[in-house]
Design a protein around this motif. Structure first.
Motif, mmCIF file in Angstrom:
data_model
loop_
_atom_site.group_PDB
_atom_site.id
_atom_site.type_symbol
_atom_site.label_atom_id
_atom_site.label_comp_id
_atom_site.label_asym_id
_atom_site.label_seq_id
_atom_site.Cartn_x
_atom_site.Cartn_y
_atom_site.Cartn_z
ATOM 1 N N GLU A 81 74.960 38.427 2.329
ATOM 2 C CA GLU A 81 74.241 39.567 1.746
ATOM 3 C C GLU A 81 75.202 40.541 1.075
ATOM 4 O O GLU A 81 74.907 41.059 -0.025
ATOM 5 C CB GLU A 81 73.436 40.276 2.819
ATOM 6 C CG GLU A 81 72.583 41.413 2.269
ATOM 7 C CD GLU A 81 71.533 41.900 3.232
ATOM 8 O OE1 GLU A 81 70.784 42.828 2.860
ATOM 9 O OE2 GLU A 81 71.441 41.365 4.356
ATOM 10 N N GLN A 82 76.332 40.798 1.689
ATOM 11 C CA GLN A 82 77.301 41.704 1.079
ATOM 12 C C GLN A 82 77.788 41.179 -0.271
ATOM 13 O O GLN A 82 77.932 41.932 -1.235
ATOM 14 C CB GLN A 82 78.483 41.908 2.022
ATOM 15 C CG GLN A 82 78.161 42.748 3.247
ATOM 16 C CD GLN A 82 79.278 42.744 4.276
ATOM 17 O OE1 GLN A 82 80.368 42.211 4.019
ATOM 18 N NE2 GLN A 82 79.021 43.324 5.442
ATOM 19 N N VAL B 251 68.335 42.659 -4.669
ATOM 20 C CA VAL B 251 68.492 41.586 -3.682
ATOM 21 C C VAL B 251 67.664 41.933 -2.450
ATOM 22 O O VAL B 251 67.781 43.033 -1.901
ATOM 23 C CB VAL B 251 69.968 41.422 -3.271
ATOM 24 C CG1 VAL B 251 70.109 40.380 -2.161
ATOM 25 C CG2 VAL B 251 70.808 41.024 -4.474
ATOM 26 N N ARG C 215 74.890 41.526 -2.876
ATOM 27 C CA ARG C 215 74.656 42.923 -3.271
ATOM 28 C C ARG C 215 75.807 43.465 -4.128
ATOM 29 O O ARG C 215 75.576 44.251 -5.058
ATOM 30 C CB ARG C 215 74.443 43.790 -2.033
ATOM 31 C CG ARG C 215 73.126 43.499 -1.325
ATOM 32 C CD ARG C 215 72.761 44.552 -0.317
ATOM 33 N NE ARG C 215 71.515 44.233 0.361
ATOM 34 C CZ ARG C 215 70.304 44.434 -0.148
ATOM 35 N NH1 ARG C 215 70.173 44.974 -1.373
ATOM 36 N NH2 ARG C 215 69.221 44.102 0.534
#
Length: 415
Positions: A296-297, A315, A300
Motif C-alpha cells: 500500500e505504501q 488507491v 500510494r
C-alpha cells in the motif's frame, strides 16, 4: 479406490510430518457408512453444481440454499437464514446441532463460486471414472456436500459426544467474505475448533498454512476530449493508469511469499473520446501481514506522483483475509487427522497455498483451525476444475471421525 488413486495418495508420504502419530484403528462401521453414502454424495453434488451461484448471484445462492436447508433440518439441525452483511449477496445458512459432550465444533464451507451466470449451461456437472467436473465442483460445493454427509453419518450412528456442531454455509467467500465477517466472528467466539471444507490439494493434502489476500483498486481521473479535434485538451486516464501499473510492478508475480498480480483493467467509453476514467485491480497475496502495508505504501507513493498533468490517482483497498500462519495448534490437528487417515492405510500430506480462507480468521481469533478437509480437487477458478472421486469416501470418513474425536476432546485455544 482405483489403483491410480492409491498410487497418487501414496506419493504424498514424503510430504507428511515426520513425527506424526501412530495410525488410529479403523472404525469399520463408520467406514461402511461412508462407503454407503457415496451415491447420495454424488447425486447431491450434481444437484447443486448444476446451479449457477457465482458470488453476487442472489437467485442462484437462494436456489442452492433451498436444497440444503431441508436436508439439514431433516438431520435434526436448527437452520437459520442470516442476511448478508453487504448488498447484492445471498443470505448465509447457519445450521446448529446440540449434543451432550464438551467440544464446540464450527465447520465452514461456501456455496459461491467464481463463475458467472450461464456457466452451467455451457459445462454442466459430469463424471468419468476418476473425476467429477463442473463449476465449483471442488471449490467448494464438494466440501458443502461432505459437511452435510458427515453430520448425517453422526446422526445415523447416534453420536452425541459433543457440545455443539455449527455448520456455516456462507455466500461470499470468493470475495473475501464481505457478507459474513461479523457472523464468522460471532460463531468463532462460541467455538473450540474450526474445520474448513476447502478442497484438499493433490495428491491428498491438508492445508496448514495459507496466504492472506486483498485487492487494491487504482482509479485515475483525467479529462475527456475529442480524440480527433482536440486531443491536446484531454488528460488520458488510460495512459496514466499504464504509468501507475508500470511504477507499481516491483513485487513478485509468483512464489512462496508476497505476490501482486494485475487482474482487472477498465478504461474508456468510446473510440473517439480521450478516456476520462481508468481503473485497475491488483490482487495481493502475503505470508506476513506487514506486507500488505508495504504494498500500500508503494502504491500510494506512486499515486502521489502522476506523470500525466492534471490527472489524479486514488488507491483503495478491499477488506483482507489475514494469512493463516504455520502454528502449533494447526499442526496438532493435522497430526490427529493423519493418524485417522493412516488407519485406512492411506497417507495424508500437509502443505499450504496462496488461496485465502476463513481459517485465517479463526487462527486470528485464537481458535485452532484445520483447512483443506474437503475432497481433493484441482484446476480451481478455471474451466478445468475437477474433483477426485477416489477421495470422496476416505475424506468423508476423515471429517466424521475427526469431529467425533474433537467433540469428545476439544483442543485448547491458541496462545
Amino acid at each position: 479406490m482405483r489403483i491410480a488413486g492409491i498410487a497418487a495418495l501414496a506419493a504424498a508420504a514424503a510430504l507428511a510430518s515426520p513425527g506424526q502419530a501412530a495410525p488410529a484403528k479403523r472404525d469399520d462401521a463408520l467406514w461402511r457408512a461412508a462407503v454407503n453414502a457415496r451415491a447420495d454424495q454424488i447425486a447431491l453434488l450434481q444437484q447443486i453444481v448444476d446451479i449457477d451461484s457465482g458470488t453476487g448471484d442472489v437467485d442462484g445462492g437462494r436456489k442452492v440454499a433451498a436444497i440444503l436447508a431441508p436436508r439439514l433440518q431433516a438431520l435434526g439441525m436448527t437452520v437459520e437464514t442470516v442476511p448478508a452483511e453487504a448488498p447484492g449477496l445471498p443470505d448465509n445458512l447457519v445450521a446448529r446441532l446440540q449434543g451432550k459432550g464438551r467440544g464446540r465444533i464450527l465447520m465452514i464451507a461456501h456455496l459461491d463460486t467464481v463463475f458467472g451466470p450461464g456457466t452451467v449451461a455451457k459445462r454442466p456437472f459430469r463424471i468419468d471414472q476418476a473425476r467429477a467436473y463442473g463449476p465449483g465442483v471442488a471449490d467448494e460445493k464438494g466440501g458443502v456436500v461432505q459437511g452435510l454427509q458427515a453430520i448425517r453419518l453422526l446422526r445415523e450412528r447416534g453420536f452425541t459426544d459433543f457440545k455443539s456442531i455449527t455448520f456455516l454455509i456462507e455466500s461470499s467467500e470468493e470475495r473475501g467474505s464481505p457478507g459474513t465477517r461479523a457472523l464468522i466472528a460471532r460463531l468463532l467466539a462460541e467455538a473450540d475448533v474450526e474445520l474448513n471444507l476447502e478442497p484438499g490439494d493433490p495428491p491428498d493434502m491438508l492445508t496448514v498454512w495459507r496466504k492472506g489476500s486483498t485487492t487494491f483498486h487504482i482509479a485515475v481521473k483525467g479529462r475527456a476530449a475529442h480524440a480527433g479535434v482536440a486531443p491536446q485538451d484531454g488528460r488520458n486516464a488510460a495512459v496514466e493508469l499504464i504509468h501507475q501499473i508500470e511504477a507499481n510492478d516491483v513485487f513478485p508475480k509468483s512464489g512462496p511469499g508476497l505476490t501482486a498480480n494485475l487482474t482487472v483493467m477498465r478504461a474508456g467509453t468510446r473510440h473517439n473520446i480521450i478516456p476520462e476514467d481508468a481503473e485497475a485491480q491488483i490482487n495481493v497475496r502475503v505470508r506476513e501481514k506487514a506486507d500488505f502495508e508495504k504494498v500500500e505504501q508503494t502504491y500510494r507513493a506512486n499515486a502521489a506522483k502522476p506523470r500525466t498533468p492534471d490527472a489524479t490517482v486514488a488507491v483503495t483497498r478491499e477488506s483482507a483475509y489475514p494469512p493463516l500462519p504455520s502454528n502449533a495448534a494447526t499442526e496438532a490437528l493435522a497430526d490427529q487427522a493423519q493418524a485417522i487417515y493412516a488407519g485406512l492405510g492411506l497417507t495424508l500430506g500437509r502443505g499450504g497455498n496462496g488461496g485465502a480462507s476463513e481459517s485465517a480468521l479463526a487462527a486470528d481469533a485464537g481458535v485452532p483451525a484445520l483447512d483443506g478437509l474437503g475432497p481433493v480437487g484441482g484446476g480451481f477458478h478455471s474451466d478445468a476444475e475437477y474433483l477426485e472421486l477416489g477421495t470422496l469416501t476416505p475424506r468423508l470418513y476423515l471429517l466424521t471421525k475427526l469431529m467425533m474425536e474433537l467433540g469428545a476432546n476439544p483442543p485448547p485455544r491458541m496462545k
